[in-house]
Scaffold this active site. Structure first.
Site, PDB file in Angstrom:
ATOM      1  N   ALA A  75     -27.492 -31.878 -36.329  1.00 30.39           N
ATOM      2  CA  ALA A  75     -28.703 -31.605 -35.553  1.00 30.39           C
ATOM      3  C   ALA A  75     -29.859 -31.137 -36.430  1.00 30.39           C
ATOM      4  O   ALA A  75     -31.019 -31.463 -36.165  1.00 30.39           O
ATOM      5  CB  ALA A  75     -28.403 -30.555 -34.477  1.00 30.39           C
ATOM      6  N   ASN A  79     -28.237 -20.797 -28.394  1.00 30.72           N
ATOM      7  CA  ASN A  79     -26.996 -20.659 -29.146  1.00 30.72           C
ATOM      8  C   ASN A  79     -26.476 -19.226 -29.202  1.00 30.72           C
ATOM      9  O   ASN A  79     -25.286 -19.000 -29.420  1.00 30.72           O
ATOM     10  CB  ASN A  79     -27.184 -21.191 -30.574  1.00 30.72           C
ATOM     11  CG  ASN A  79     -28.414 -20.615 -31.249  1.00 30.72           C
ATOM     12  OD1 ASN A  79     -29.532 -20.794 -30.769  1.00 30.72           O
ATOM     13  ND2 ASN A  79     -28.224 -19.929 -32.364  1.00 30.72           N
ATOM     14  N   GLN A 106     -25.895 -27.046 -28.367  1.00 26.34           N
ATOM     15  CA  GLN A 106     -24.960 -26.104 -27.740  1.00 26.34           C
ATOM     16  C   GLN A 106     -24.564 -26.516 -26.330  1.00 26.34           C
ATOM     17  O   GLN A 106     -23.496 -26.146 -25.851  1.00 26.34           O
ATOM     18  CB  GLN A 106     -25.567 -24.699 -27.711  1.00 26.34           C
ATOM     19  CG  GLN A 106     -25.655 -24.032 -29.067  1.00 26.34           C
ATOM     20  CD  GLN A 106     -24.293 -23.740 -29.684  1.00 26.34           C
ATOM     21  OE1 GLN A 106     -23.255 -23.807 -29.019  1.00 26.34           O
ATOM     22  NE2 GLN A 106     -24.292 -23.426 -30.967  1.00 26.34           N
ATOM     23  N   SER A 148     -24.712 -32.331 -32.432  1.00 27.36           N
ATOM     24  CA  SER A 148     -23.847 -32.191 -33.608  1.00 27.36           C
ATOM     25  C   SER A 148     -22.394 -32.279 -33.173  1.00 27.36           C
ATOM     26  O   SER A 148     -21.984 -31.617 -32.212  1.00 27.36           O
ATOM     27  CB  SER A 148     -24.081 -30.841 -34.310  1.00 27.36           C
ATOM     28  OG  SER A 148     -25.127 -30.921 -35.245  1.00 27.36           O
ATOM     29  N   ALA A 149     -21.609 -33.071 -33.896  1.00 25.70           N
ATOM     30  CA  ALA A 149     -20.214 -33.290 -33.515  1.00 25.70           C
ATOM     31  C   ALA A 149     -19.382 -32.020 -33.580  1.00 25.70           C
ATOM     32  O   ALA A 149     -18.486 -31.808 -32.757  1.00 25.70           O
ATOM     33  CB  ALA A 149     -19.598 -34.364 -34.415  1.00 25.70           C
ATOM     34  N   HIS A 150     -19.658 -31.160 -34.558  1.00 24.74           N
ATOM     35  CA  HIS A 150     -18.775 -30.008 -34.767  1.00 24.74           C
ATOM     36  C   HIS A 150     -18.926 -28.927 -33.712  1.00 24.74           C
ATOM     37  O   HIS A 150     -18.167 -27.958 -33.694  1.00 24.74           O
ATOM     38  CB  HIS A 150     -18.971 -29.422 -36.168  1.00 24.74           C
ATOM     39  CG  HIS A 150     -20.196 -28.586 -36.348  1.00 24.74           C
ATOM     40  ND1 HIS A 150     -20.159 -27.215 -36.395  1.00 24.74           N
ATOM     41  CD2 HIS A 150     -21.496 -28.931 -36.491  1.00 24.74           C
ATOM     42  CE1 HIS A 150     -21.381 -26.747 -36.573  1.00 24.74           C
ATOM     43  NE2 HIS A 150     -22.206 -27.762 -36.640  1.00 24.74           N
ATOM     44  N   THR A 171     -24.921 -44.626 -47.251  1.00 23.52           N
ATOM     45  CA  THR A 171     -23.619 -45.092 -46.777  1.00 23.52           C
ATOM     46  C   THR A 171     -23.172 -44.274 -45.580  1.00 23.52           C
ATOM     47  O   THR A 171     -23.208 -43.035 -45.602  1.00 23.52           O
ATOM     48  CB  THR A 171     -22.572 -44.971 -47.903  1.00 23.52           C
ATOM     49  OG1 THR A 171     -23.018 -45.738 -49.031  1.00 23.52           O
ATOM     50  CG2 THR A 171     -21.217 -45.460 -47.444  1.00 23.52           C
ATOM     51  N   CYS A 214     -26.415 -19.532 -38.547  1.00 28.56           N
ATOM     52  CA  CYS A 214     -27.391 -19.943 -39.560  1.00 28.56           C
ATOM     53  C   CYS A 214     -28.110 -18.755 -40.183  1.00 28.56           C
ATOM     54  O   CYS A 214     -28.726 -18.882 -41.241  1.00 28.56           O
ATOM     55  CB  CYS A 214     -28.417 -20.905 -38.957  1.00 28.56           C
ATOM     56  SG  CYS A 214     -29.488 -20.154 -37.728  1.00 28.56           S
TER      57      CYS A 214
END
Length: 395
Positions: A73, A153, A181, A201-203, A242, A327
């Protein structure tokens, strides 16, 4: 050591075993570059990427053509804000955001202000709620974009994104929503809400770290964003490099699972969160930040007055907690989110974020309540300021 009770899911979630299973072939035997479509191995990798794109798009009610994969993100936020600033200069340089946004948004805007952008930072109420009349009043003829998150968040407070989208659409202003979130915890459907740009964001939803997505609406108007990385034509020519095939495949699987399980997960987490709050609110001089407004079902930000959050967290080493956003972990400044909500420095420093996740159990919550209650009671018993509070000499 006892088993760690992980209650820091807003920082990152554990990788779901089903996601890892989907990723494994692309970490081992199916290792080809997705851009190498001249041979079968490359085409297999490319097909896996496009399947994941469909899964992520379906998860938020979008078209696969509207999804660009990123490293997360934060990259998407930089791509959008910096790109819109450059591409829309002829219309204006005015942006609107909120004082409680993630640092990825606030720091990017601080960077753009040094380059000529004008940014309005909207305040929030004591409960973290946004004033929609204040938002509409802040829109100017030269406003190009409103950047407001779906869910905070630190507190879990939800912004009314559908109402925000109606306001921005009526003024022909872009609406960019950080849904990092909210994804997987509340339903998101960009087909029903006129959000122009959105990041994930995937995580944060039991997928791998290092992969995210940017949604750019194509159905209402052409939107121009910046190209952050040059050097190839990958990802709609917006992001060279890539492709992270295993990460993208994992993201797709995580999004598909979240879409299937969001309703049951949310209900279960809300039940656990309510039990956590009921248990900890039995402590005196304790309150939940943002309790009076709509919140995510898995988050509780609780202030234990006359203590330092760090004291409490150190004293419960078998529970993973946070005193704010990951963060800004390690800083000594009080949370900018809680300060914007009107908390004193002392109360902000006394606040702990409990963020529950898919793999938490009722036993985790019972153990957390017992350990935190014992810790807070012991620390307060040894605190001179708490004795003054008990005597009625301080609030």
């Amino acid at each position: 050591m006892d088993r760690l009770i992980y209650l820091d899911n807003n920082a990152t979630t554990p990788l779901d075993p089903r996601v890892l299973e989907a990723m494994m072939p692309y970490l081992t035997t199916q290792f080809a570059n997705a851009s190498s479509v001249t041979h079968r191995a490359g085409r297999t990798a490319a097909a896996a990427v496009e399947n994941a794109r469909e899964q992520v798009a379906s998860f938020i009610g979008a078209s696969s053509k509207e999804i660009t994969f990123t490293s997360g993100a934060t990259e998407a936020i930089n791509m959008v804000l910096k790109g819109v600033f450059e591409r829309y200069r002829t219309k204006g340089r005015h942006f609107i955001t909120c004082q409680t946004e993630h640092k990825a948004v606030l720091d990017t805007f601080a960077y753009l202000e040094k380059r000529g952008a004008e940014v309005t930072y909207l305040p929030v109420s004591r409960e973290g709620a946004l004033d929609l009349k204040g938002l509409e009043a802040a829109i100017r003829p030269d406003t190009v974009l409103v950047a407001l998150m779906h869910a905070n968040n630190e507190t879990g407070v939800l912004h009314p994104v559908q109402d925000i989208a109606k306001i921005t659409a009526s003024h022909d202003v872009l609406f960019f929503c950080d849904a990092t979130q909210a994804a997987g915890k509340v339903p998101i459907n960009v087909g029903e809400i006129a959000i122009d740009l959105l990041c994930l964001s995937a995580h944060k939803l039991y997928g791998p770290k290092g992969v995210g997505a940017l949604y750019v609406r194509r159905r209402r108007k052409r939107i121009q964003t910046g190209v952050l990385l040059h050097g190839g034509s990958q990802e709609n020519k917006l992001r060279a490099g890539t492709l992270n095939v295993p990460g993208i495949v994992g993201f797709g699987e995580a999004a598909a699972l979240a879409g299937q399980e969001v309703a049951t997960d949310s209900l279960r987490l809300a039940t656990l969160r309510d039990k956590l709050e009921k248990g900890l609110m039995a402590l005196p001089a304790t309150f939940v930040n943002g309790m009076g407004t709509a919140r995510l079902p898995n988050v509780s930000n609780i202030a234990f007055k006359h203590l330092k959050a760090d004291q409490v967290m150190v004293s419960v080493p078998d529970i993973a907690l946070a005193s704010g956003s990951a963060c800004v972990s390690g800083t000594r400044d009080p949370s900018h989110v809680l300060k914007a909500m009107g908390l004193s420095d002392a109360d902000a420093h006394a606040s702990i974020r409990f963020s529950l996740g898919r793999f938490n159990t009722p036993a985790d919550i019972r153990a957390c309540v017992a350990q935190v209650t014992a810790s807070v009671s012991k620390l307060r018993a040894a605190s001179p300021i708490w004795q003054l509070h008990e005597s009625g000499l301080v609030n």
